[in-house]
Scaffold this active site. Structure first.
Site, PDB file in Angstrom:
ATOM      1  N   ASP A  73       0.688  -1.056   0.091  1.00 49.17           N
ATOM      2  CA  ASP A  73       0.010  -0.080   0.177  1.00 49.17           C
ATOM      3  C   ASP A  73       0.752   1.177  -0.108  1.00 49.17           C
ATOM      4  OD1 ASP A  73      -2.648  -1.257  -0.163  1.00 49.17           O
ATOM      5  OD2 ASP A  73      -2.510  -1.642   2.109  1.00 49.17           O
ATOM      6  N   GLY A  74       1.914   1.355   0.596  1.00 49.68           N
ATOM      7  CA  GLY A  74       2.974   2.455   0.639  1.00 49.68           C
ATOM      8  C   GLY A  74       3.425   2.748  -0.687  1.00 49.68           C
TER       9      GLY A  74
END
EC number: 2.7.1.23
Length: 288
Positions: A73-74
């Protein structure tokens, strides 16, 4: 032939075979590839893999048709920042832990990628936050959230919030998160904020460790203009947009509203948000 840009992060070595299989599938189809410099360095140095590419990129070129993001997700949030206002569709391939924003897992991506090349996919749009400082700087954008946080660890800050110029409240807390539906499962959720379905047109204001027990998360329509002003003993505070941090003086107020553009996410197969909640957040699971 559609041009594809690939962004990614360094991964564990056991994922190398799946990563190479995906890129090789794109090569075999004759797809013009442009790979982010840092990710290409990982491919060449860590995986001893030298893909045939059309160019090395640091930022997203305008002529790209699709973006593939390989990571968690980062990495997806960082890629969304690169896409900016261009609205180039992005496919998230999960090589991280949770991968809540991604569409497919790394081990299955090479099998599904032909759907992208054949145009056999759907587009899911996600709303963005537009964040403007009153110091004359250009607007910034966030997919998940904008967080106002204290800079010092020893004392709270006060965040005065107005909705459409109507005074709401003063939040005495460690900070205040303004989250989109996409961000409702991220930082806001850890502050007991509600989960909002992606198609809903709302924002949620979630205080972080509030001093008062009656300061609860508040859901507002996403056509609301949210103005935040900060009072802090340190004279500065942190503005965090999807993990990107800036230090601002307390006399800088922030205006948040729905961005005029969206993020366009590629879905290679039917997507169920409820199934994602069950699979990735163990929603409703009887854990004993």
């Amino acid at each position: 032939m559609k041009k594809i840009a690939i962004f990614g992060s360094r991964h564990k070595s056991e994922q190398g075979a799946s990563i190479k299989a995906l890129i090789l599938k794109l090569e075999e189809a004759g797809t013009p590839l442009y790979i982010e410099r840092k990710f290409l360095s990982f491919l060449e140095q860590d995986l001893d893999f030298h893909p045939a590419i059309c160019g090395v990129i640091d930022t997203l070129p305008e002529h790209i048709d699709y973006v593939i993001c390989m990571g968690g997700d980062g990495t997806f949030l960082r890629t969304a920042h690169q896409i900016g206002v261009s609205q180039i569709p992005v496919l998230g391939v999960n090589t991280g832990r949770l991968g809540f924003l991604t569409d497919v897992d790394c081990h299955e991506a090479s099998e599904l990628i032909t759907r992208l090349l054949d145009g056999d996919f759907t587009i899911e749009t996600r709303s963005l936050l537009e964040v403007t400082e009153d110091n004359g700087s250009s607007p910034s954008y966030a997919l998940n959230e904008a967080a106002i946080l204290k800079r010092e660890t020893g004392s709270m800050i006060r965040v005065n919030a107005c909705l459409n110029d109507d005074y709401l409240a003063a939040y005495d807390a460690d900070g205040l998160v303004v989250a989109t539906p996409s961000g409702s499962t991220a930082y806001s959720l850890s502050g007991n904020g509600p989960i909002i379905m992606p198609a809903c047109r709302n924002f949620v204001l979630t205080p972080i460790a509030p001093h008062s027990l009656n300061m609860r998360p508040l859901v507002v329509p996403d056509d609301t203009a949210i103005r935040l002003e900060v009072d802090s003993r340190s004279r500065n505070y942190l503005l965090v947009l999807d993990g990107r941090t800036r230090t601002l003086p307390c006399d800088t107020s922030i205006l948040l509203k729905r961005a005029p553009h969206t993020l366009r996410m590629i879905r290679l197969r039917p997507h169920s948000f409820a199934e994602t909640l069950r699979r990735k957040l163990m929603w409703g699971a009887a854990v004993r």
